[in-house]
Design a protein around this motif. Structure first.
Motif, mmCIF file in Angstrom:
data_model
loop_
_atom_site.group_PDB
_atom_site.id
_atom_site.type_symbol
_atom_site.label_atom_id
_atom_site.label_comp_id
_atom_site.label_asym_id
_atom_site.label_seq_id
_atom_site.Cartn_x
_atom_site.Cartn_y
_atom_site.Cartn_z
ATOM 1 N N ARG A 1 -44.978 -14.528 -41.226
ATOM 2 C CA ARG A 1 -45.806 -13.315 -41.092
ATOM 3 C C ARG A 1 -45.471 -12.292 -42.181
ATOM 4 N N ALA A 2 -44.187 -12.056 -42.408
ATOM 5 C CA ALA A 2 -43.784 -11.069 -43.414
ATOM 6 C C ALA A 2 -44.229 -11.489 -44.810
ATOM 7 N N VAL A 3 -43.996 -12.753 -45.155
ATOM 8 C CA VAL A 3 -44.378 -13.229 -46.493
ATOM 9 C C VAL A 3 -45.897 -13.209 -46.631
ATOM 10 N N PHE A 4 -46.609 -13.645 -45.587
ATOM 11 C CA PHE A 4 -48.069 -13.651 -45.632
ATOM 12 C C PHE A 4 -48.619 -12.245 -45.878
ATOM 13 N N LEU A 5 -48.128 -11.267 -45.126
ATOM 14 C CA LEU A 5 -48.618 -9.895 -45.296
ATOM 15 C C LEU A 5 -48.289 -9.352 -46.681
ATOM 16 N N LEU A 6 -47.110 -9.661 -47.181
ATOM 17 C CA LEU A 6 -46.745 -9.192 -48.523
ATOM 18 C C LEU A 6 -47.568 -9.902 -49.603
ATOM 19 N N ARG A 7 -47.955 -11.140 -49.347
ATOM 20 C CA ARG A 7 -48.775 -11.882 -50.312
ATOM 21 C C ARG A 7 -50.192 -11.329 -50.402
ATOM 22 N N LEU A 8 -50.644 -10.635 -49.373
ATOM 23 C CA LEU A 8 -51.985 -10.039 -49.428
ATOM 24 C C LEU A 8 -52.041 -8.897 -50.437
ATOM 25 N N ILE A 9 -50.876 -8.395 -50.827
ATOM 26 C CA ILE A 9 -50.793 -7.342 -51.848
ATOM 27 C C ILE A 9 -50.633 -8.053 -53.193
ATOM 28 N N PRO A 10 -51.645 -8.032 -54.036
ATOM 29 C CA PRO A 10 -51.528 -8.759 -55.304
ATOM 30 C C PRO A 10 -50.404 -8.206 -56.177
ATOM 31 N N THR A 11 -49.518 -9.101 -56.600
ATOM 32 C CA THR A 11 -48.429 -8.713 -57.492
ATOM 33 C C THR A 11 -48.398 -9.678 -58.670
ATOM 34 N N PRO A 12 -48.761 -9.228 -59.847
ATOM 35 C CA PRO A 12 -48.772 -10.135 -60.996
ATOM 36 C C PRO A 12 -47.394 -10.276 -61.643
ATOM 37 N N VAL A 13 -46.340 -10.131 -60.852
ATOM 38 C CA VAL A 13 -44.985 -10.198 -61.386
ATOM 39 C C VAL A 13 -44.275 -11.399 -60.748
ATOM 40 N N PRO A 14 -44.104 -12.491 -61.492
ATOM 41 C CA PRO A 14 -43.493 -13.686 -60.926
ATOM 42 C C PRO A 14 -42.062 -13.478 -60.427
ATOM 43 N N ALA A 15 -41.384 -12.457 -60.894
ATOM 44 C CA ALA A 15 -39.989 -12.233 -60.482
ATOM 45 C C ALA A 15 -39.860 -12.069 -58.973
ATOM 46 N N ILE A 16 -40.916 -11.621 -58.304
ATOM 47 C CA ILE A 16 -40.845 -11.447 -56.853
ATOM 48 C C ILE A 16 -40.598 -12.780 -56.157
ATOM 49 N N ASN A 17 -41.062 -13.872 -56.752
ATOM 50 C CA ASN A 17 -40.838 -15.194 -56.166
ATOM 51 C C ASN A 17 -39.361 -15.568 -56.179
ATOM 52 N N PHE A 18 -38.653 -15.171 -57.221
ATOM 53 C CA PHE A 18 -37.209 -15.404 -57.267
ATOM 54 C C PHE A 18 -36.523 -14.578 -56.175
ATOM 55 N N LEU A 19 -37.002 -13.356 -55.958
ATOM 56 C CA LEU A 19 -36.436 -12.474 -54.934
ATOM 57 C C LEU A 19 -36.571 -13.094 -53.546
ATOM 58 N N TYR A 20 -37.729 -13.683 -53.256
ATOM 59 C CA TYR A 20 -37.902 -14.336 -51.955
ATOM 60 C C TYR A 20 -36.847 -15.426 -51.761
ATOM 61 N N GLY A 21 -36.472 -16.112 -52.830
ATOM 62 C CA GLY A 21 -35.446 -17.150 -52.740
ATOM 63 C C GLY A 21 -34.081 -16.608 -52.379
ATOM 64 N N LEU A 22 -33.856 -15.331 -52.622
ATOM 65 C CA LEU A 22 -32.569 -14.710 -52.287
ATOM 66 C C LEU A 22 -32.488 -14.328 -50.811
ATOM 67 N N THR A 23 -33.635 -14.318 -50.132
ATOM 68 C CA THR A 23 -33.664 -13.962 -48.712
ATOM 69 C C THR A 23 -33.405 -15.206 -47.868
ATOM 70 N N GLY A 24 -33.376 -15.019 -46.556
ATOM 71 C CA GLY A 24 -33.122 -16.133 -45.659
ATOM 72 C C GLY A 24 -34.363 -16.802 -45.117
ATOM 73 N N VAL A 25 -35.560 -16.439 -45.614
ATOM 74 C CA VAL A 25 -36.801 -17.045 -45.115
ATOM 75 C C VAL A 25 -36.793 -18.547 -45.436
ATOM 76 N N SER A 26 -37.343 -19.359 -44.521
ATOM 77 C CA SER A 26 -37.351 -20.812 -44.747
ATOM 78 C C SER A 26 -38.345 -21.171 -45.849
ATOM 79 N N GLY A 27 -38.048 -22.255 -46.539
ATOM 80 C CA GLY A 27 -38.921 -22.716 -47.616
ATOM 81 C C GLY A 27 -40.308 -23.087 -47.119
ATOM 82 N N THR A 28 -40.390 -23.703 -45.942
ATOM 83 C CA THR A 28 -41.681 -24.107 -45.381
ATOM 84 C C THR A 28 -42.545 -22.889 -45.062
ATOM 85 N N SER A 29 -41.944 -21.890 -44.395
ATOM 86 C CA SER A 29 -42.689 -20.661 -44.086
ATOM 87 C C SER A 29 -43.142 -19.981 -45.365
ATOM 88 N N TYR A 30 -42.263 -19.948 -46.351
ATOM 89 C CA TYR A 30 -42.570 -19.302 -47.622
ATOM 90 C C TYR A 30 -43.765 -19.965 -48.315
#
Length: 196
Positions: free
Chosen positions: A97-126
């Protein structure tokens, strides 16, 4: 043989899209370019597949190669560590839910994807949230690119006729996207407040 080349071309562009989406800091021109080059279904497949592939690669690079290094550096910066801990808790607890809602906000900065990897969210949910959350923005961008392409191709046929209806449609679509984006930001903020 010609059909084979035509079939391979979108795949090649998809690989190039994923590579650029992973490494280029501001990649805002890639999706409209695909929308101008291909028909809508092909462009959507390229943008979604390439975008999810790049986001997934960045996620696992962040998770496997950067997570320990970043966390050890954060220990030296207590304020930043507290801020990151808040973000980590919110995204980890919220999962899909958190990743989905944040993905609705367009971010043209790929670095945010690396940041998600630093969190504890599961790869499947991500990955699932990334694919679904990127869909509305991708559809809007590709539709706009297709409309622009059609207007340019029909320029000769429209010569001397007012483009007011097309401009009004474009402005209405832009207004709707801004409203959708504002609602997504509000929903993401509320969700993160609930999760924190």
């Amino acid at each position: 043989k010609g059909n084979l080349k035509r079939e391979a071309y979108p795949r090649l562009v998809g690989l190039l899209y994923a590579f650029c989406d992973l490494l280029i800091p501001l990649n805002i021109g890639l999706a409209p370019l695909c929308g101008a080059m291909f028909d809508f279904p092909t462009a959507l497949a390229i943008v979604l597949t390439g975008g999810v592939a790049a986001a997934t690669a960045a996620f696992f690079i962040g998770r496997m190669l950067l997570q320990d290094r970043v966390r050890s550096q954060l220990q030296k910066m207590p304020t930043t560590e507290r801020q990151f801990s808040f973000i980590d808790r919110a995204i980890t607890r919220g999962g899909f839910r958190a990743v989905f809602l944040l993905r609705l906000i367009p971010t043209p900065v790929p670095a945010i994807n690396f940041l998600y990897g630093l969190t504890g969210v599961s790869g499947t949910s991500y990955m699932a949230a990334t694919a679904l959350g990127n869909l509305p923005g991708s559809v809007a961008i590709l539709s706009s690119a297709a409309l622009g392409k059609q207007l340019l191709l029909a320029r000769g046929a429209l010569h001397g006729r007012p483009l007011l209806p097309a401009c009004a449609l474009g402005l209405a679509a832009a207004f709707a996207l801004v409203r959708l984006g504002a609602r997504a930001v509000d929903a993401a903020k509320a969700a993160l407040d609930d999760l924190a």
